[in-house]
Design an enzyme around this catalytic site. Structure first.
Site, PDB file in Angstrom:
ATOM      1  N   ARG A  92       0.835  -1.207   0.000  1.00  0.00           N
ATOM      2  CA  ARG A  92       0.000   0.000   0.000  1.00  0.00           C
ATOM      3  C   ARG A  92       0.866   1.252   0.000  1.00  0.00           C
ATOM      4  O   ARG A  92       0.553   2.241  -0.653  1.00  0.00           O
ATOM      5  CB  ARG A  92      -0.928  -0.026   1.214  1.00  0.00           C
ATOM      6  CG  ARG A  92      -1.945  -1.154   1.166  1.00  0.00           C
ATOM      7  CD  ARG A  92      -2.710  -1.262   2.455  1.00  0.00           C
ATOM      8  NE  ARG A  92      -3.694  -2.330   2.451  1.00  0.00           N
ATOM      9  CZ  ARG A  92      -3.437  -3.568   2.853  1.00  0.00           C
ATOM     10  NH1 ARG A  92      -2.236  -3.918   3.267  1.00  0.00           N
ATOM     11  NH2 ARG A  92      -4.401  -4.483   2.835  1.00  0.00           N
ATOM     12  N   ASP A 152      -9.377  -4.592   8.400  1.00  0.00           N
ATOM     13  CA  ASP A 152      -8.476  -5.567   9.025  1.00  0.00           C
ATOM     14  C   ASP A 152      -9.115  -6.144  10.293  1.00  0.00           C
ATOM     15  O   ASP A 152      -9.044  -7.351  10.545  1.00  0.00           O
ATOM     16  CB  ASP A 152      -7.145  -4.885   9.389  1.00  0.00           C
ATOM     17  CG  ASP A 152      -6.713  -3.918   8.301  1.00  0.00           C
ATOM     18  OD1 ASP A 152      -5.740  -4.181   7.616  1.00  0.00           O
ATOM     19  OD2 ASP A 152      -7.397  -2.876   8.126  1.00  0.00           O
ATOM     20  N   ARG A 155     -11.824  -8.560   9.323  1.00  0.00           N
ATOM     21  CA  ARG A 155     -11.243  -9.844   8.889  1.00  0.00           C
ATOM     22  C   ARG A 155     -10.811 -10.673  10.097  1.00  0.00           C
ATOM     23  O   ARG A 155     -11.060 -11.875  10.160  1.00  0.00           O
ATOM     24  CB  ARG A 155     -10.000  -9.588   8.015  1.00  0.00           C
ATOM     25  CG  ARG A 155     -10.335  -9.107   6.634  1.00  0.00           C
ATOM     26  CD  ARG A 155      -9.073  -8.739   5.846  1.00  0.00           C
ATOM     27  NE  ARG A 155      -9.430  -8.388   4.488  1.00  0.00           N
ATOM     28  CZ  ARG A 155      -8.770  -7.531   3.723  1.00  0.00           C
ATOM     29  NH1 ARG A 155      -7.690  -6.924   4.191  1.00  0.00           N
ATOM     30  NH2 ARG A 155      -9.162  -7.283   2.499  1.00  0.00           N
ATOM     31  N   HIS A 179      -2.827   0.607   8.312  1.00  0.00           N
ATOM     32  CA  HIS A 179      -3.586  -0.322   7.474  1.00  0.00           C
ATOM     33  C   HIS A 179      -2.582  -0.830   6.434  1.00  0.00           C
ATOM     34  O   HIS A 179      -2.405  -0.243   5.377  1.00  0.00           O
ATOM     35  CB  HIS A 179      -4.765   0.390   6.807  1.00  0.00           C
ATOM     36  CG  HIS A 179      -5.388  -0.415   5.695  1.00  0.00           C
ATOM     37  ND1 HIS A 179      -5.895  -1.683   5.880  1.00  0.00           N
ATOM     38  CD2 HIS A 179      -5.560  -0.149   4.369  1.00  0.00           C
ATOM     39  CE1 HIS A 179      -6.355  -2.145   4.733  1.00  0.00           C
ATOM     40  NE2 HIS A 179      -6.153  -1.240   3.806  1.00  0.00           N
TER      41      HIS A 179
HETATM   42  P1  NAD Z   1     -10.077   1.075  -9.078  1.00  0.00           P
HETATM   43  O1  NAD Z   1      -8.910   1.269  -9.989  1.00  0.00           O
HETATM   44  O2  NAD Z   1     -11.059  -0.010  -9.366  1.00  0.00           O
HETATM   45  O3  NAD Z   1     -10.895   2.429  -8.963  1.00  0.00           O
HETATM   46  C1  NAD Z   1     -10.314   3.680  -8.796  1.00  0.00           C
HETATM   47  C2  NAD Z   1     -11.283   4.682  -9.383  1.00  0.00           C
HETATM   48  O4  NAD Z   1     -10.793   5.990  -9.116  1.00  0.00           O
HETATM   49  C3  NAD Z   1     -11.440   4.555 -10.918  1.00  0.00           C
HETATM   50  O5  NAD Z   1     -12.800   4.425 -11.258  1.00  0.00           O
HETATM   51  C4  NAD Z   1     -10.835   5.854 -11.440  1.00  0.00           C
HETATM   52  O6  NAD Z   1     -11.444   6.312 -12.656  1.00  0.00           O
HETATM   53  C5  NAD Z   1     -11.081   6.791 -10.270  1.00  0.00           C
HETATM   54  N1  NAD Z   1     -10.237   7.978 -10.242  1.00  0.00           N
HETATM   55  C6  NAD Z   1      -8.900   8.061 -10.409  1.00  0.00           C
HETATM   56  N2  NAD Z   1      -8.505   9.347 -10.298  1.00  0.00           N
HETATM   57  C7  NAD Z   1      -9.613  10.076 -10.029  1.00  0.00           C
HETATM   58  C8  NAD Z   1      -9.853  11.463  -9.809  1.00  0.00           C
HETATM   59  N3  NAD Z   1      -8.869  12.348  -9.823  1.00  0.00           N
HETATM   60  N4  NAD Z   1     -11.116  11.852  -9.582  1.00  0.00           N
HETATM   61  C9  NAD Z   1     -12.145  10.960  -9.553  1.00  0.00           C
HETATM   62  N5  NAD Z   1     -11.971   9.639  -9.771  1.00  0.00           N
HETATM   63  C10 NAD Z   1     -10.725   9.210 -10.010  1.00  0.00           C
HETATM   64  O7  NAD Z   1      -9.466   0.893  -7.611  1.00  0.00           O
HETATM   65  P2  NAD Z   1     -10.203   0.295  -6.339  1.00  0.00           P
HETATM   66  O8  NAD Z   1      -9.931  -1.163  -6.250  1.00  0.00           O
HETATM   67  O9  NAD Z   1     -11.610   0.797  -6.324  1.00  0.00           O
HETATM   68  O10 NAD Z   1      -9.373   0.986  -5.157  1.00  0.00           O
HETATM   69  C11 NAD Z   1      -9.502   2.377  -4.901  1.00  0.00           C
HETATM   70  C12 NAD Z   1      -8.573   2.791  -3.768  1.00  0.00           C
HETATM   71  O11 NAD Z   1      -9.014   2.185  -2.549  1.00  0.00           O
HETATM   72  C13 NAD Z   1      -7.126   2.310  -3.961  1.00  0.00           C
HETATM   73  O12 NAD Z   1      -6.238   3.302  -3.512  1.00  0.00           O
HETATM   74  C14 NAD Z   1      -7.054   1.073  -3.085  1.00  0.00           C
HETATM   75  O13 NAD Z   1      -5.731   0.759  -2.678  1.00  0.00           O
HETATM   76  C15 NAD Z   1      -7.921   1.521  -1.934  1.00  0.00           C
HETATM   77  N6  NAD Z   1      -8.422   0.447  -1.063  1.00  0.00           N
HETATM   78  C16 NAD Z   1      -8.518   0.746   0.251  1.00  0.00           C
HETATM   79  C17 NAD Z   1      -8.951  -0.203   1.140  1.00  0.00           C
HETATM   80  C18 NAD Z   1      -9.021   0.151   2.599  1.00  0.00           C
HETATM   81  O14 NAD Z   1      -9.191  -0.713   3.466  1.00  0.00           O
HETATM   82  N7  NAD Z   1      -8.893   1.428   2.945  1.00  0.00           N
HETATM   83  C19 NAD Z   1      -9.322  -1.472   0.694  1.00  0.00           C
HETATM   84  C20 NAD Z   1      -9.242  -1.743  -0.662  1.00  0.00           C
HETATM   85  C21 NAD Z   1      -8.774  -0.765  -1.535  1.00  0.00           C
END
Ligand code: NAD
Length: 314
Positions: A92, A152, A155, A179
């Site tokens: 991450r 987490d 899970r 995280h």
């Molecule tokens: P993804 O690639 O499926 O989706 C990301 C989305 O963001 C896309 O639809 C993209 O078009 C959009 N995007 C990018 N730049 C943008 C902007 N400037 N304005 C608006 N939209 C924009 O990715 P995902 O699997 O949905 O993951 C998203 C984020 O969440 C990642 O950083 C991932 O690591 C994180 N995540 C966090 C957790 C957590 O526990 N906090 C868990 C899973 C994923």
């Protein structure tokens, strides 16, 4: 803070995580209006149509619309799920350069549209990006919440539930810290159906090793899920929906989120996973768990790892 009427949420970033969150919100009937923003306009239009077609079967009506930043003005919450996601094998923390720029551009737009509600951040690395969102927005720290270790901890509770044949809702056990790879379980205060884990550890030979294995599976779950299906989405979507309910329904519930520490656990000026009481004002207060010496050592190392990344930007 403005007196905002209604429960409007603006979701920014409708990829796998954002859409899973939107689906959970619509299903649970938590909000009146969900406005969604994404740079991929075509995919967004499809997702908005698809979500609206399920509304008739939900417990109450949600209006789902393609949003613009102007929607932030009267929103109760802005939830940020935009940005690059981990590729197989990527940590991450390695996402930080790409996602810090995206976070700044998004927060600048949100604040330029007079947002005055609660900001919830899920994009990774979530602790460092929540700190960034707090700094860039100028909002009080109570109103910028990171999803932290909500996933987490869920899970971990699920896996302990499997071990003890007990619903995860009857298990109280937190994962705290980053995280990510340096997170840690707090076993010293964990309880299974009211029985302390400390007592179980004293009575059950081999339990410590089993618990360490369960923790490792918890910590590494995202790597396995990403390897299998490309992203993790449903667990975090439901976790974000849980935090949203805590805020909008003013629940005063303890949830493991990423919050600013100001002396708790001997740490200052850092966002990191810890339980906190969440209500309509955001984080009402950080809950400082009583960690044993070993846990405190691991927590300090986790904070150090985050601070090293944070210091490159602030
Ligand atoms: P993804 O690639 O499926 O989706 C990301 C989305 O963001 C896309 O639809 C993209 O078009 C959009 N995007 C990018 N730049 C943008 C902007 N400037 N304005 C608006 N939209 C924009 O990715 P995902 O699997 O949905 O993951 C998203 C984020 O969440 C990642 O950083 C991932 O690591 C994180 N995540 C966090 C957790 C957590 O526990 N906090 C868990 C899973 C994923």
């Amino acid at each position: 803070m403005k007196d905002i009427v209604g429960n409007k949420v603006v979701l920014i970033g409708a990829g796998d995580v954002g859409v899973a969150y939107a689906y959970a919100l619509v299903n649970q009937g938590t909000v009146d209006h969900l406005a969604i923003i994404d740079i991929d306009e075509k995919k967004l239009a499809g997702n908005v149509m698809d979500l609206n077609h399920g509304v008739v079967w939900a417990s109450s009506r949600t209006r789902v619309t393609k949003g613009t930043y102007a929607d932030c003005e009267d929103a109760a919450m802005v939830v940020i799920c935009a940005g690059a996601a981990q590729k197989p094998g990527e940590t991450r923390l390695q996402l930080v350069d790409k996602n810090m720029k995206i976070m700044k551009s998004i927060v600048d737009e949100v604040m330029a549209n007079n947002f005055d509600g609660i900001m919830l951040v899920a994009s990774n690395p979530v602790d460092v990006l929540s700190y960034a969102a707090w700094k860039y927005s100028g909002l009080p720290w109570q109103r910028v919440i990171g999803s932290g270790t909500v996933l987490d901890s869920a899970r971990f509770r699920y896996m302990l539930g499997e071990l003890y044949e007990c619903s995860p809702t009857s298990i109280h056990a937190y994962i705290v810290g980053e995280h990510g790879d340096s997170e840690l379980p707090v076993l010293s205060s964990a309880t299974i159906a009211g029985v302390s884990m400390r007592m179980k550890l004293a009575k059950e030979p081999g339990l410590e090793e089993r618990l360490e294995k369960i923790f490792e599976e918890t910590r590494d779950a995202a790597y396995h899920i990403i390897d299998a299906k490309g992203s993790t989405s449903y667990g975090i979507g439901m976790g974000l929906a849980r935090i949203t309910r805590a805020v909008l329904q003013n629940q005063d519930v303890a949830l493991p989120v990423s919050a600013l520490l100001q002396g708790e656990y001997g740490q200052e000026d850092i966002y990191i996973g810890t339980p906190a009481i969440v209500n309509r004002k955001g984080i009402n207060r950080v809950v400082e768990l009583e960690l044993n010496e070993h846990e405190m050592h691991r927590f300090t190392k986790s904070a150090d790892a985050l601070r090293e990344v944070q210091n490159n930007f602030f």
